[in-house]
Design a protein around this motif. Structure first.
Motif, PDB file in Angstrom:
ATOM      1  N   MET A   1       4.078-113.140  -3.711  1.00  0.00           N
ATOM      2  CA  MET A   1       5.172-112.440  -3.019  1.00  0.00           C
ATOM      3  C   MET A   1       5.972-111.644  -4.046  1.00  0.00           C
ATOM      4  SD  MET A   1       8.373-114.016  -0.842  1.00  0.00           S
ATOM      5  CE  MET A   1       7.307-114.608   0.461  1.00  0.00           C
ATOM      6  N   SER A   2       6.173-110.367  -3.741  1.00  0.00           N
ATOM      7  CA  SER A   2       6.942-109.518  -4.634  1.00  0.00           C
ATOM      8  C   SER A   2       8.426-109.812  -4.479  1.00  0.00           C
ATOM      9  CB  SER A   2       6.656-108.051  -4.297  1.00  0.00           C
ATOM     10  OG  SER A   2       7.499-107.217  -5.035  1.00  0.00           O
ATOM     11  N   HIS A  19       1.025 -97.912  -0.505  1.00  0.00           N
ATOM     12  CA  HIS A  19       0.751 -99.341  -0.468  1.00  0.00           C
ATOM     13  C   HIS A  19       2.081-100.065  -0.581  1.00  0.00           C
ATOM     14  CE1 HIS A  19      -0.618-103.229  -2.584  1.00  0.00           C
ATOM     15  NE2 HIS A  19      -0.702-103.388  -1.272  1.00  0.00           N
ATOM     16  N   LEU A  20       2.467-100.724   0.491  1.00  0.00           N
ATOM     17  CA  LEU A  20       3.703-101.493   0.515  1.00  0.00           C
ATOM     18  C   LEU A  20       3.365-102.904   0.057  1.00  0.00           C
ATOM     19  CD1 LEU A  20       4.890-100.307   4.048  1.00  0.00           C
ATOM     20  CD2 LEU A  20       5.495 -99.292   1.831  1.00  0.00           C
ATOM     21  N   SER A  21       3.771-103.248  -1.159  1.00  0.00           N
ATOM     22  CA  SER A  21       3.331-104.526  -1.719  1.00  0.00           C
ATOM     23  C   SER A  21       4.103-105.711  -1.172  1.00  0.00           C
ATOM     24  CB  SER A  21       3.418-104.481  -3.246  1.00  0.00           C
ATOM     25  OG  SER A  21       4.739-104.242  -3.657  1.00  0.00           O
ATOM     26  N   GLY A  22       5.169-105.405  -0.389  1.00  0.00           N
ATOM     27  CA  GLY A  22       5.801-106.424   0.409  1.00  0.00           C
ATOM     28  C   GLY A  22       6.679-107.403  -0.331  1.00  0.00           C
ATOM     29  N   ILE A  32       4.204-110.464   6.614  1.00  0.00           N
ATOM     30  CA  ILE A  32       2.885-110.331   6.018  1.00  0.00           C
ATOM     31  C   ILE A  32       3.081-109.912   4.576  1.00  0.00           C
ATOM     32  CG2 ILE A  32       1.652-109.862   8.160  1.00  0.00           C
ATOM     33  CD1 ILE A  32       1.800-106.883   7.531  1.00  0.00           C
ATOM     34  N   PRO A  33       2.094-110.195   3.720  1.00  0.00           N
ATOM     35  CA  PRO A  33       2.316-109.962   2.288  1.00  0.00           C
ATOM     36  C   PRO A  33       2.303-108.498   1.879  1.00  0.00           C
ATOM     37  CG  PRO A  33       0.106-110.799   2.681  1.00  0.00           C
ATOM     38  CD  PRO A  33       0.835-110.908   3.978  1.00  0.00           C
ATOM     39  N   GLU A  34       1.641-107.631   2.662  1.00  0.00           N
ATOM     40  CA  GLU A  34       1.524-106.232   2.263  1.00  0.00           C
ATOM     41  C   GLU A  34       1.115-105.401   3.464  1.00  0.00           C
ATOM     42  OE1 GLU A  34      -1.621-105.848  -0.621  1.00  0.00           O
ATOM     43  OE2 GLU A  34      -2.962-107.149   0.526  1.00  0.00           O
ATOM     44  N   ALA A  35       1.217-104.086   3.317  1.00  0.00           N
ATOM     45  CA  ALA A  35       0.774-103.153   4.352  1.00  0.00           C
ATOM     46  C   ALA A  35       0.547-101.803   3.698  1.00  0.00           C
ATOM     47  CB  ALA A  35       1.805-103.051   5.479  1.00  0.00           C
ATOM     48  N   GLY A  60       8.657-103.853  -2.929  1.00  0.00           N
ATOM     49  CA  GLY A  60       9.926-104.359  -2.446  1.00  0.00           C
ATOM     50  C   GLY A  60       9.817-104.949  -1.058  1.00  0.00           C
ATOM     51  N   PHE A  61      10.892-105.517  -0.587  1.00  0.00           N
ATOM     52  CA  PHE A  61      10.968-106.067   0.768  1.00  0.00           C
ATOM     53  C   PHE A  61      11.006-104.915   1.767  1.00  0.00           C
ATOM     54  CE2 PHE A  61      12.358-109.512  -1.854  1.00  0.00           C
ATOM     55  CZ  PHE A  61      11.960-110.670  -1.179  1.00  0.00           C
ATOM     56  N   VAL A  62      10.163-104.991   2.793  1.00  0.00           N
ATOM     57  CA  VAL A  62      10.032-103.907   3.768  1.00  0.00           C
ATOM     58  C   VAL A  62      10.584-104.379   5.109  1.00  0.00           C
ATOM     59  CG1 VAL A  62       8.424-102.373   4.965  1.00  0.00           C
ATOM     60  CG2 VAL A  62       7.995-103.029   2.573  1.00  0.00           C
ATOM     61  N   VAL A  63      11.490-103.578   5.697  1.00  0.00           N
ATOM     62  CA  VAL A  63      12.072-103.879   7.005  1.00  0.00           C
ATOM     63  C   VAL A  63      12.026-102.609   7.847  1.00  0.00           C
ATOM     64  CG1 VAL A  63      13.595-105.650   6.045  1.00  0.00           C
ATOM     65  CG2 VAL A  63      14.438-103.302   6.304  1.00  0.00           C
ATOM     66  N   PRO A  64      12.099-102.749   9.176  1.00  0.00           N
ATOM     67  CA  PRO A  64      12.193-101.541   9.999  1.00  0.00           C
ATOM     68  C   PRO A  64      13.469-100.774   9.675  1.00  0.00           C
ATOM     69  CG  PRO A  64      11.782-103.497  11.351  1.00  0.00           C
ATOM     70  CD  PRO A  64      12.145-103.973   9.983  1.00  0.00           C
ATOM     71  N   GLY A  65      13.452 -99.460   9.921  1.00  0.00           N
ATOM     72  CA  GLY A  65      14.679 -98.699   9.811  1.00  0.00           C
ATOM     73  C   GLY A  65      15.757 -99.290  10.703  1.00  0.00           C
ATOM     74  N   LEU A  66      17.003 -99.216  10.256  1.00  0.00           N
ATOM     75  CA  LEU A  66      18.119 -99.744  11.033  1.00  0.00           C
ATOM     76  C   LEU A  66      18.313 -98.936  12.308  1.00  0.00           C
ATOM     77  CD1 LEU A  66      20.651-100.371   8.123  1.00  0.00           C
ATOM     78  CD2 LEU A  66      19.126-102.029   9.224  1.00  0.00           C
TER      79      LEU A  66
END
Length: 380
Positions: A1-2, A19-22, A32-35, A60-66
């Motif tokens: 986990m990043s 590549h979103l390393s998550g 999920i760990p990545e996308a 980094g940590f990936v979240v939906p746009g606010l």
């Protein structure tokens, strides 16, 4: 986990593969760990790539746009309609804070042309406010009498994106306090007209007496809802009717009270009571199972770009980082039927240097904003 993020986000065009390393936070209890991002969309598995394709690493940590579910794109600080260019600037200001989804809760202008601007947040429109004659801010709304209300609701349903906004209460100068602007049958007729047109209907409400009328009528959402009581909290929770918080706006009630105190002392005292109870009322609603959805009420009285001030207010009301993220990102998208970070969804997301579930202020520290699969450049 990043656990970190790139210090500066790459600034690439629409054709880049990311590549979103998550980790990639899909929901309160799902990650999920990545996308990957390709063709403007999220891929949970590495897509097939042509030989030689450059993959840009985004850590980094990936979240939906606010999401901001109570925002006014096209109302200026003077309470008048703006130019389309100024409305665009308002949307850009919100976007640059990480807001990538807006439900416009009433605008004086037709802001629908902005929906064709690919660099702006996704915009879902309520059309123009519907208010009782001389019972709302001058110039903001279509001002109506009860017999005109169903037709006006149908008209706004047709010109909006499936939402209609009714002003449910305001100060009654003959009474000297907040009162409902409509009776029970008016609320019911408005809800029927919206639902018959295939739309949903929400209401501005500060006053305690308005909430039972809106709930009886079958309204789909409540804006502000400062007058919630134990009874109406239980009813909203049972009916699964969400409340859009606008706590930054509610903090301004002291200003409104002071302005009206000399002529309307009962109104001033009422507004102060509502303001004083704002955090407890919000916490009680949350604890009872009412879905809270974040809104800023930006536009008009309040400036744009204040989403993080609203999140800070939710923290003061006792919500955790995960609960704040639910109210500001995951739940609004479910409620509006807009994809989040599921496989194949449009890539509208934020990359953060640390976990916002532990501390919501991480949402202020965006290392990248990705809109439609494109990493937005810093600054404008």
């Amino acid at each position: 986990m990043s656990t970190g993020a790139t210090a500066t986000a790459p600034e690439h065009g629409d054709e880049d593969v990311l590549h979103l390393s998550g980790p990639v936070l899909l929901g309160p209890e799902q990650e999920i760990p990545e996308a990957w991002v390709m063709g403007g969309r999220i891929h949970h598995e590495r897509p097939e790539l042509p030989a030689g394709t450059e993959v840009v690493e985004v850590d980094g940590f990936v979240v939906p746009g606010l999401a901001d579910l109570h925002c006014h794109i096209g109302i200026g600080n003077d309470g008048a309609g703006t130019s389309l260019e100024t409305a665009r600037d308002q949307a850009l200001t919100d976007r640059d804070t990480g807001v990538l989804l807006i439900r416009d809760a009433g605008s004086i202008i037709d802001n629908s042309p902005l929906q064709r601007h690919g660099d702006l947040p996704r915009l879902i429109r309520c059309g123009r406010h519907l208010a009782r004659t001389r019972r709302y801010l001058r110039g903001y709304a279509h001002e109506l009498e009860p017999e005109q209300l169903p037709g006006a609701v149908a008209q706004e349903a047709a010109r909006s994106d499936g939402w209609v906004k009714l002003v449910g209460d305001w100060i009654d100068r003959d009474v000297g306090d907040l009162t409902p602007c409509w009776d029970a049958e008016d609320f019911a007729a408005a809800a029927r007209a919206a639902h018959d047109a295939g739309a949903r209907i929400t209401t501005h409400t500060f006053d305690e007496e308005t909430l039972p009328l809106a709930l009886d009528a079958g309204f789909d959402c409540l804006e502000h809802a400062t007058g919630l009581t134990d009874e109406t909290i239980a009813r909203a929770a049972a009916a699964e009717v969400p409340v859009v918080t606008t706590l930054v706006n509610v903090d301004e009630f002291e200003t409104y009270a002071a302005q009206g105190e000399k002529k309307f002392p009962a109104y001033a005292a009422h507004m102060r009571r509502l303001r004083e109870a704002r955090f407890q009322r919000t916490r009680d609603a949350h604890d009872a199972g009412v879905q809270l959805l974040v809104g800023t009420d930006a536009g008009g009285v309040l400036g744009h770009g204040i989403i993080h001030d609203e999140l800070d207010e939710l923290s003061r009301a006792g919500l955790t980082g995960t609960e704040i993220l639910e109210a500001s990102a995951w739940a609004p998208r479910r409620f509006l039927g807009v994809p989040g970070l599921e496989n194949g969804a449009p890539a509208d997301l934020l990359v953060l240097p640390r976990d916002p579930r532990s501390d919501h202020t991480a949402l202020r520290e965006r290392s990248a904003i990705v809109l439609g699969g494109r990493v937005l450049p810093r600054g404008r």
